[in-house]
Design an enzyme around this catalytic site. Structure first.
Site, PDB file in Angstrom:
ATOM      1  N   PRO A 292      -1.904  12.124  58.592  1.00  0.00           N
ATOM      2  CA  PRO A 292      -3.277  11.575  58.274  1.00  0.00           C
ATOM      3  C   PRO A 292      -4.228  12.236  59.307  1.00  0.00           C
ATOM      4  O   PRO A 292      -5.510  12.503  58.962  1.00  0.00           O
ATOM      5  CB  PRO A 292      -2.942   9.945  58.316  1.00  0.00           C
TER       6      PRO A 292
ATOM      7  N   GLU B 258      -1.852  25.048  53.342  1.00  0.00           N
ATOM      8  CA  GLU B 258      -1.406  26.226  54.390  1.00  0.00           C
ATOM      9  C   GLU B 258      -2.359  26.723  55.207  1.00  0.00           C
ATOM     10  O   GLU B 258      -2.391  27.970  55.846  1.00  0.00           O
ATOM     11  CB  GLU B 258      -0.365  27.219  53.736  1.00  0.00           C
TER      12      GLU B 258
HETATM   13  C1  LIG Z   1      -2.144  19.131  47.103  1.00  0.00           C
HETATM   14  C2  LIG Z   1      -1.798  19.300  48.706  1.00  0.00           C
HETATM   15  C3  LIG Z   1      -0.676  19.773  49.262  1.00  0.00           C
HETATM   16  C4  LIG Z   1      -0.193  19.864  50.516  1.00  0.00           C
HETATM   17  N1  LIG Z   1       1.162  20.210  50.818  1.00  0.00           N
HETATM   18  C5  LIG Z   1       1.425  20.352  52.241  1.00  0.00           C
HETATM   19  C6  LIG Z   1       2.657  20.080  52.278  1.00  0.00           C
HETATM   20  O1  LIG Z   1       3.733  20.464  51.711  1.00  0.00           O
HETATM   21  N2  LIG Z   1       3.022  20.241  53.776  1.00  0.00           N
HETATM   22  C7  LIG Z   1       2.095  20.121  54.588  1.00  0.00           C
HETATM   23  O2  LIG Z   1       2.650  20.018  56.028  1.00  0.00           O
HETATM   24  N3  LIG Z   1       0.897  19.890  54.624  1.00  0.00           N
HETATM   25  C8  LIG Z   1       0.493  19.930  53.184  1.00  0.00           C
HETATM   26  N4  LIG Z   1      -0.786  19.825  52.828  1.00  0.00           N
HETATM   27  C9  LIG Z   1      -1.839  19.726  53.956  1.00  0.00           C
HETATM   28  C10 LIG Z   1      -2.681  20.858  54.201  1.00  0.00           C
HETATM   29  O3  LIG Z   1      -2.077  21.818  54.714  1.00  0.00           O
HETATM   30  C11 LIG Z   1      -4.053  20.273  54.680  1.00  0.00           C
HETATM   31  O4  LIG Z   1      -4.603  19.457  53.870  1.00  0.00           O
HETATM   32  C12 LIG Z   1      -4.945  21.355  55.442  1.00  0.00           C
HETATM   33  O5  LIG Z   1      -4.176  22.064  56.321  1.00  0.00           O
HETATM   34  C13 LIG Z   1      -6.096  20.875  55.809  1.00  0.00           C
HETATM   35  O6  LIG Z   1      -6.075  19.588  56.838  1.00  0.00           O
HETATM   36  P1  LIG Z   1      -7.133  18.463  56.403  1.00  0.00           P
HETATM   37  O7  LIG Z   1      -6.915  18.074  55.151  1.00  0.00           O
HETATM   38  O8  LIG Z   1      -6.563  17.342  57.533  1.00  0.00           O
HETATM   39  O9  LIG Z   1      -8.360  18.896  56.781  1.00  0.00           O
HETATM   40  P2  LIG Z   1      -9.321  18.968  57.992  1.00  0.00           P
HETATM   41  O10 LIG Z   1      -8.546  19.619  59.284  1.00  0.00           O
HETATM   42  O11 LIG Z   1      -9.927  17.654  58.450  1.00  0.00           O
HETATM   43  O12 LIG Z   1     -10.512  19.693  57.562  1.00  0.00           O
HETATM   44  C14 LIG Z   1     -11.606  19.307  56.878  1.00  0.00           C
HETATM   45  C15 LIG Z   1     -12.641  20.618  56.776  1.00  0.00           C
HETATM   46  O13 LIG Z   1     -13.033  20.974  58.246  1.00  0.00           O
HETATM   47  C16 LIG Z   1     -12.703  22.268  58.345  1.00  0.00           C
HETATM   48  N5  LIG Z   1     -12.429  22.645  59.795  1.00  0.00           N
HETATM   49  C17 LIG Z   1     -11.490  22.015  60.771  1.00  0.00           C
HETATM   50  N6  LIG Z   1     -11.407  22.389  61.776  1.00  0.00           N
HETATM   51  C18 LIG Z   1     -12.152  23.571  61.909  1.00  0.00           C
HETATM   52  C19 LIG Z   1     -12.503  24.668  62.631  1.00  0.00           C
HETATM   53  N7  LIG Z   1     -12.079  24.490  63.946  1.00  0.00           N
HETATM   54  N8  LIG Z   1     -13.512  25.548  62.340  1.00  0.00           N
HETATM   55  C20 LIG Z   1     -14.144  25.483  61.267  1.00  0.00           C
HETATM   56  N9  LIG Z   1     -13.833  24.680  60.334  1.00  0.00           N
HETATM   57  C21 LIG Z   1     -12.981  23.644  60.543  1.00  0.00           C
HETATM   58  C22 LIG Z   1     -11.822  22.697  57.434  1.00  0.00           C
HETATM   59  O14 LIG Z   1     -11.733  24.048  57.087  1.00  0.00           O
HETATM   60  C23 LIG Z   1     -12.086  21.921  56.428  1.00  0.00           C
HETATM   61  O15 LIG Z   1     -13.125  22.373  55.398  1.00  0.00           O
HETATM   62  C24 LIG Z   1      -1.305  19.616  51.407  1.00  0.00           C
HETATM   63  C25 LIG Z   1      -2.753  19.513  51.254  1.00  0.00           C
HETATM   64  C26 LIG Z   1      -2.974  19.285  49.911  1.00  0.00           C
HETATM   65  C27 LIG Z   1      -4.169  18.793  49.577  1.00  0.00           C
END
Ligand SMILES: Cc1cc2nc3c(=O)[nH]c(=O)nc-3n(C[C@H](O)[C@H](O)[C@H](O)COP(=O)(O)OP(=O)(O)OC[C@H]3O[C@@H](n4cnc5c(N)ncnc54)[C@H](O)[C@@H]3O)c2cc1C
Length: 385
Positions: free
Chosen positions: A134, A370
């Site tokens: 989360p 990913e």
């Molecule tokens: C349908 C679905 C399936 C998934 N399946 C898996 C799975 O099987 N296993 C698993 O482990 N994960 C899984 N994920 C997780 C997915 O990899 C993450 O949602 C993703 O890595 C982004 O993390 P977050 O959602 O917490 O977004 P955040 O990290 O909160 O990002 C929010 C926004 O901020 C931007 N951002 C964050 N940091 C930076 C930075 N340093 N510079 C510029 N921009 C930035 C991001 O690009 C994004 O636009 C899944 C997600 C979804 C929605």
């Protein structure tokens, strides 16, 4: 350059072409007919799993030593591409089986490989990959899930979020903190089984697209597992997780290619049938130019993805850059191509009576998981060729 061994590896062989034909026929007959219902009802595509398992296509990357087909990275890309052309949700079966199991293949002990790759290859159990939490998405090393040693066991506690195929998969590669003082070097990887006591799942997320692929939280509540379920050495879990993504981002690129190809193929047929101003809309140059751009972007994305697959197979030094570039470029292309496909169908494209709106919704996720495409750019910038 033509004729050099490197150049030849970028091109699919005759065997790859035969595999594509076979998967396309299978996907059109056994997967495509259910794609709309799977999306509408947000249900797991069991028909696709059955068809893939019956044809040994659910995890063709598993090495022959463990009863798998031992398919190369390009063959795996082709399978995912062709399944995604019919149904993006279904393509997450072969894609996430690779994502979940690659940590074991790359870093696991021989015993671990035998124990878990064999049922995966037989279609007896799928694999998921549990990195995100989360409060730890792009900054995955900020995870809180803990594993504490207790004699010959490790005890895991925490919450993993957004886990694809959670609840359906039998096996889970879980990254957890074993030494909180060392950040990424204090993270280890483990295999957790669905049947382990203390494992449970959250409600399926209600998503924009890939609705047939269950995305759920995985709860680990005092999950006690034998110490030999650790993948590789203690403290190497994060490195294994990142090395895995170098290879599997190429499978997300493949998924994007497949979704985009499905949308382009549909739009190409539609513009020949739909008449306005007394002729097929495909006779208008404005429409032809859109199709030309869509095909051009798709082919550029495909070439980059196949080059990255060759690098994955050869373990080239620039794989990290290429994996990120292929995923980023192909997913952006898929978003543009599917949006244009909706445009070419006009008002009809905006309804669920036609498949392109589903494809547009499905394409969006390829820019997010990913690692978001912002994160891919960070990875590329750190690994410029
Ligand atoms: C349908 C679905 C399936 C998934 N399946 C898996 C799975 O099987 N296993 C698993 O482990 N994960 C899984 N994920 C997780 C997915 O990899 C993450 O949602 C993703 O890595 C982004 O993390 P977050 O959602 O917490 O977004 P955040 O990290 O909160 O990002 C929010 C926004 O901020 C931007 N951002 C964050 N940091 C930076 C930075 N340093 N510079 C510029 N921009 C930035 C991001 O690009 C994004 O636009 C899944 C997600 C979804 C929605």
């Amino acid at each position: 350059m033509a004729g050099s061994p490197d150049f030849d590896l970028y091109r699919p062989s005759e065997e790859h072409d035969m595999l594509r034909d076979a998967v396309r026929s299978l996907a059109e007959a056994k997967i495509a007919p259910y794609a709309a219902a799977v999306d509408e009802e947000a249900r797991f595509p069991q028909e696709a799993l059955d068809a893939l398992v019956a044809n040994d296509l659910q995890a063709i990357h598993v090495p022959e030593a463990y009863g798998g087909a031992g398919a190369d990275a390009l063959a795996t890309v082709i399978v995912i591409e062709e399944v995604a052309r019919a149904c993006a949700s279904s393509s997450l079966i072969p894609a996430v089986n690779k994502l979940g199991s690659l940590p074991v293949i790359l870093s696991g002990s021989e015993d671990l490989k035998k124990k878990y790759m064999t049922p995966l290859a037989k279609g007896e159990g799928m694999f998921s990959y549990c990195l995100s939490e989360p409060d730890a998405g792009s900054d995955a090393a900020g995870m809180k899930t803990k594993a504490v040693r207790d004699g010959d066991y490790w005890v895991l506690n925490g919450v993993k979020r957004w886990i694809t195929n959670a609840g359906v998969s039998e096996y889970y590669t879980v990254m957890a903190v074993t030494d909180p003082t060392k950040r990424s070097k204090g993270i280890s990887a483990f295999v957790v089984e669905k049947s382990d006591e203390g494992v449970s799942f959250g409600a399926p997320e209600k998503k924009l697209g890939i609705k047939g692929s269950p995305t759920r939280e995985v709860y680990l509540d005092n999950v006690r597992i034998p110490a030999d379920r650790m993948i590789g050495e203690e403290g190497t879990g994060f490195a294994t997780a990142m090395k895995t993504l170098d290879h599997t981002r190429i499978t997300i690129a493949a998924q994007a290619l497949g979704i985009a190809q499905g949308a382009l193929d549909y739009a190409k047929g539609y513009v020949q049938e739909r008449k306005q101003f007394g002729k097929p809309i495909g006779d208008f140059q404005g429409v032809q130019f859109m199709l030309a751009d869509m095909a051009m972007k798709l082919e550029a994305a495909r070439q980059l993805t196949y080059a990255a697959a060759a690098k994955s197979e050869r373990l080239d030094a620039d794989l990290t850059f290429f994996g990120a570039a292929a995923k980023c470029y192909a997913s952006d292309a898929a978003m543009e191509i599917t949006t244009d496909a909706v445009q070419l169908l006009g008002g009809y494209g905006y309804t669920r009576d036609y498949p392109v709106e589903r494809m547009m919704r499905d394409a969006k996720i390829t820019q997010i998981y990913e690692g978001t495409n912002q994160v891919q750019r960070i990875v590329m910038a750190r690994n410029l060729p």
